[in-house]
Design a protein around this motif. Structure first.
Motif, PDB file in Angstrom:
ATOM      1  N   HIS A  52      71.895  31.987  45.893  1.00  0.00           N
ATOM      2  CA  HIS A  52      70.913  31.446  45.612  1.00  0.00           C
ATOM      3  C   HIS A  52      70.299  30.905  46.581  1.00  0.00           C
ATOM      4  N   LEU A  53      71.104  30.741  48.295  1.00  0.00           N
ATOM      5  CA  LEU A  53      70.458  29.671  49.159  1.00  0.00           C
ATOM      6  C   LEU A  53      69.197  29.811  49.610  1.00  0.00           C
ATOM      7  N   ASP A  54      68.738  31.607  49.466  1.00  0.00           N
ATOM      8  CA  ASP A  54      67.400  31.551  50.065  1.00  0.00           C
ATOM      9  C   ASP A  54      66.069  31.282  49.404  1.00  0.00           C
ATOM     10  N   VAL A  55      66.207  31.520  47.710  1.00  0.00           N
ATOM     11  CA  VAL A  55      65.583  30.447  46.706  1.00  0.00           C
ATOM     12  C   VAL A  55      65.733  29.148  47.306  1.00  0.00           C
ATOM     13  N   ILE A  56      66.674  28.631  47.212  1.00  0.00           N
ATOM     14  CA  ILE A  56      66.946  27.119  47.257  1.00  0.00           C
ATOM     15  C   ILE A  56      65.917  27.180  48.954  1.00  0.00           C
ATOM     16  N   HIS A  57      66.659  27.236  50.233  1.00  0.00           N
ATOM     17  CA  HIS A  57      65.778  26.888  51.151  1.00  0.00           C
ATOM     18  C   HIS A  57      64.434  27.200  50.977  1.00  0.00           C
ATOM     19  N   LYS A  58      63.356  28.139  50.894  1.00  0.00           N
ATOM     20  CA  LYS A  58      62.071  27.881  50.261  1.00  0.00           C
ATOM     21  C   LYS A  58      61.436  27.117  49.649  1.00  0.00           C
ATOM     22  N   ILE A  59      62.639  26.792  48.754  1.00  0.00           N
ATOM     23  CA  ILE A  59      62.184  25.854  47.921  1.00  0.00           C
ATOM     24  C   ILE A  59      61.493  24.026  48.637  1.00  0.00           C
ATOM     25  N   VAL A  60      62.828  24.346  49.613  1.00  0.00           N
ATOM     26  CA  VAL A  60      63.266  22.936  50.458  1.00  0.00           C
ATOM     27  C   VAL A  60      61.743  22.262  51.345  1.00  0.00           C
ATOM     28  N   ASN A  61      61.774  24.284  52.193  1.00  0.00           N
ATOM     29  CA  ASN A  61      60.741  24.706  53.080  1.00  0.00           C
ATOM     30  C   ASN A  61      59.476  24.299  52.601  1.00  0.00           C
ATOM     31  N   GLU A  62      58.938  24.503  51.040  1.00  0.00           N
ATOM     32  CA  GLU A  62      57.971  23.508  50.705  1.00  0.00           C
ATOM     33  C   GLU A  62      57.587  22.883  50.458  1.00  0.00           C
ATOM     34  N   VAL A  63      58.657  21.616  49.755  1.00  0.00           N
ATOM     35  CA  VAL A  63      58.627  20.874  49.601  1.00  0.00           C
ATOM     36  C   VAL A  63      58.636  20.231  50.780  1.00  0.00           C
ATOM     37  N   GLN A  64      59.205  20.131  51.769  1.00  0.00           N
ATOM     38  CA  GLN A  64      58.774  19.618  53.603  1.00  0.00           C
ATOM     39  C   GLN A  64      57.081  19.833  54.085  1.00  0.00           C
ATOM     40  N   GLU A  65      56.993  21.038  53.587  1.00  0.00           N
ATOM     41  CA  GLU A  65      55.658  21.084  54.297  1.00  0.00           C
ATOM     42  C   GLU A  65      54.424  20.668  53.508  1.00  0.00           C
ATOM     43  N   LEU A  66      54.292  20.361  51.994  1.00  0.00           N
ATOM     44  CA  LEU A  66      53.481  19.267  50.844  1.00  0.00           C
ATOM     45  C   LEU A  66      53.951  18.478  51.294  1.00  0.00           C
ATOM     46  N   SER A  67      54.990  17.796  52.304  1.00  0.00           N
ATOM     47  CA  SER A  67      54.555  15.973  52.199  1.00  0.00           C
ATOM     48  C   SER A  67      53.999  16.649  54.293  1.00  0.00           C
ATOM     49  N   LYS A  68      54.077  16.921  54.723  1.00  0.00           N
ATOM     50  CA  LYS A  68      53.649  17.190  55.782  1.00  0.00           C
ATOM     51  C   LYS A  68      52.676  16.437  56.810  1.00  0.00           C
ATOM     52  N   PRO A  69      52.179  16.206  57.592  1.00  0.00           N
ATOM     53  CA  PRO A  69      50.231  15.599  57.624  1.00  0.00           C
ATOM     54  C   PRO A  69      49.920  16.880  57.278  1.00  0.00           C
ATOM     55  N   TRP A  70      48.743  16.587  57.468  1.00  0.00           N
ATOM     56  CA  TRP A  70      47.653  17.885  57.767  1.00  0.00           C
ATOM     57  C   TRP A  70      47.352  18.264  59.100  1.00  0.00           C
ATOM     58  N   ASP A  71      47.391  19.361  59.343  1.00  0.00           N
ATOM     59  CA  ASP A  71      46.810  19.234  61.385  1.00  0.00           C
ATOM     60  C   ASP A  71      45.355  18.769  61.189  1.00  0.00           C
ATOM     61  N   ILE A  72      45.367  18.434  62.249  1.00  0.00           N
ATOM     62  CA  ILE A  72      44.303  18.012  63.183  1.00  0.00           C
ATOM     63  C   ILE A  72      43.153  19.352  62.718  1.00  0.00           C
ATOM     64  N   ASN A  73      42.959  20.759  62.956  1.00  0.00           N
ATOM     65  CA  ASN A  73      42.524  21.244  62.844  1.00  0.00           C
ATOM     66  C   ASN A  73      42.305  22.060  61.099  1.00  0.00           C
ATOM     67  N   ASP A  74      43.271  21.584  60.435  1.00  0.00           N
ATOM     68  CA  ASP A  74      43.191  22.014  58.904  1.00  0.00           C
ATOM     69  C   ASP A  74      41.781  22.091  58.071  1.00  0.00           C
ATOM     70  N   THR A  75      41.430  22.891  57.783  1.00  0.00           N
ATOM     71  CA  THR A  75      40.214  22.559  56.521  1.00  0.00           C
ATOM     72  C   THR A  75      40.112  21.334  56.227  1.00  0.00           C
ATOM     73  N   CYS A 116      43.849  10.444  60.297  1.00  0.00           N
ATOM     74  CA  CYS A 116      42.274   9.758  61.117  1.00  0.00           C
ATOM     75  C   CYS A 116      42.628   9.826  62.529  1.00  0.00           C
ATOM     76  N   PRO A 117      41.999  10.868  63.399  1.00  0.00           N
ATOM     77  CA  PRO A 117      41.839  10.866  64.633  1.00  0.00           C
ATOM     78  C   PRO A 117      41.008   9.558  65.779  1.00  0.00           C
ATOM     79  N   ASN A 118      41.319   9.947  66.603  1.00  0.00           N
ATOM     80  CA  ASN A 118      40.831   9.123  67.439  1.00  0.00           C
ATOM     81  C   ASN A 118      39.173   8.540  67.214  1.00  0.00           C
ATOM     82  N   ARG A 119      38.747   7.404  68.422  1.00  0.00           N
ATOM     83  CA  ARG A 119      37.222   7.014  68.147  1.00  0.00           C
ATOM     84  C   ARG A 119      36.667   7.932  69.124  1.00  0.00           C
TER      85      ARG A 119
END
Length: 265
Positions: A52-75, A116-119
Motif C-alpha cells: 500500500h506504499l503507493d496509496v500512502i504516498h498519494k495520501i501524504v502528497n495530498e496532505v502536503q498539497e493541501l497545506s501548500k500556499p496557493w500559487d499567485i495565479n491560482d483562481t 498576499c502579493p506586494n504593492r
C-alpha cells in the motif's frame, strides 16, 4: 502484554483474535504468521504494508498539497486579489496597505493558504485589470442619448501631481439618473486652459464618448477651467455650490470681527 517495539504498530492494532492485526487505514485483517503466540512475527505485516506504499504516498502528497500556499495565479488567489484591489479603490486606501503586518495577519487568519502579493503586483496587474473590467460602463454610456459631466482639478498634500477628474451623469431608459466616475487623469504640466482642454478631449476619446453626446460640463469658476471649456467648445456652466461658497467666504471675511477672531486663534 509486552511492549510493542516495532514502528509497524503505528499502522496496525492487535485484533481480538491475536493471530491477526488490523490495518488502521483500510481496516483489513492481516495474519501475524506462525501457529502460536511465540511464533507470531511482524514480517507479514510489513509485507502487507509495502503493498500500500503507493496509496500512502498519494495520501501524504495530498496532505502536503493541501497545506501548500496557493500559487499567485491560482483562481482562488486571483479571486482574493480582485477583492483586495476593489477594497483599495472603493475605500480609498493606500496601496501600501497590502504590505502592512496587521492586514497580513487578518488574511492569514481568514485563509492560511492565501499569500498576499506586494504593492507592485497590485499596481501593475490587479488595479489595471479591474480598471479594464470597469470600462464595461462604456456599454451603459452607449445607451445614453446625452451625457453631462462634472470635472475639477484637485491636488493632494502628499503628492506633487494634480488630478483632473471626469464624472458622467445621464438618464437611462427608465428615467433613472445614473452617475459614474470615469477618470482621474494626472496633470503634470501647467494647469493652463489649453492643456486642460486637451486632457478633456483625450478622456472622452478614451471612454469612447462622441462629442455630440456631451450636453454640458460643470466645473468651478476658475479662469483656466472656463477657458478650457471655451477652447474645447463644450457648453459650460459654473458650479452653483462653488459660487455660493465663494459668496459666503467673501461675506465672512469682509467682517472685521471675523478677521480679528482668526488672528487671535
Amino acid at each position: 502484554m509486552a511492549k510493542k517495539r516495532s514502528v509497524i504498530w503505528e499502522f496496525f492494532v492487535v485484533d481480538e483474535d491475536t493471530k491477526y492485526a488490523v490495518y488502521n487505514t483500510f481496516q483489513a485483517k492481516v495474519s501475524k504468521g506462525g501457529s502460536s503466540t511465540k511464533s507470531y512475527t511482524t514480517t507479514n505485516l510489513v509485507s502487507h504494508l509495502t503493498k500500500h506504499l503507493d496509496v500512502i504516498h498519494k495520501i501524504v502528497n495530498e496532505v502536503q498539497e493541501l497545506s501548500k500556499p496557493w500559487d499567485i495565479n491560482d483562481t482562488r488567489s486571483q479571486r482574493v486579489h480582485k477583492r483586495i484591489g476593489e477594497m483599495l479603490a472603493v475605500d480609498c486606501q493606500p496601496l501600501l496597505m497590502v504590505e502592512d503586518v496587521g492586514f497580513k495577519r487578518v488574511l492569514q487568519t481568514l485563509e492560511p493558504h492565501y499569500k498576499c502579493p506586494n504593492r507592485k503586483y497590485f499596481t501593475d496587474t490587479i488595479v489595471p485589470k479591474i480598471f479594464t473590467g470597469m470600462k464595461e460602463v462604456c456599454k451603459l454610456i452607449g445607451t445614453a442619448k446625452y451625457i453631462s459631466f462634472t470635472t475639477d482639478v484637485w491636488s493632494s498634500s502628499v503628492s506633487i501631481i494634480s488630478l483632473l477628474s471626469l464624472t458622467a451623469h445621464w438618464v437611462d431608459d427608465t428615467f433613472v439618473k445614473v452617475s459614474a466616475v470615469l477618470h482621474a487623469q494626472a496633470v503634470e504640466e501647467s494647469h493652463t486652459g489649453e492643456h486642460i482642454a486637451a486632457q478633456m478631449e483625450w478622456m472622452l476619446q478614451n471612454w469612447e464618448i462622441p462629442r455630440d453626446k456631451v450636453h454640458i460640463v460643470i466645473s468651478d469658476n476658475a479662469s483656466n477651467m472656463v477657458k478650457a471649456m471655451n477652447d474645447a467648445s463644450f457648453a459650460h456652466f459654473g458650479c452653483f455650490a462653488h459660487s455660493l461658497q465663494l459668496v459666503i467666504k467673501d461675506g465672512l471675511f469682509v467682517q472685521r470681527t471675523i478677521n480679528d477672531i482668526l488672528a487671535i486663534c
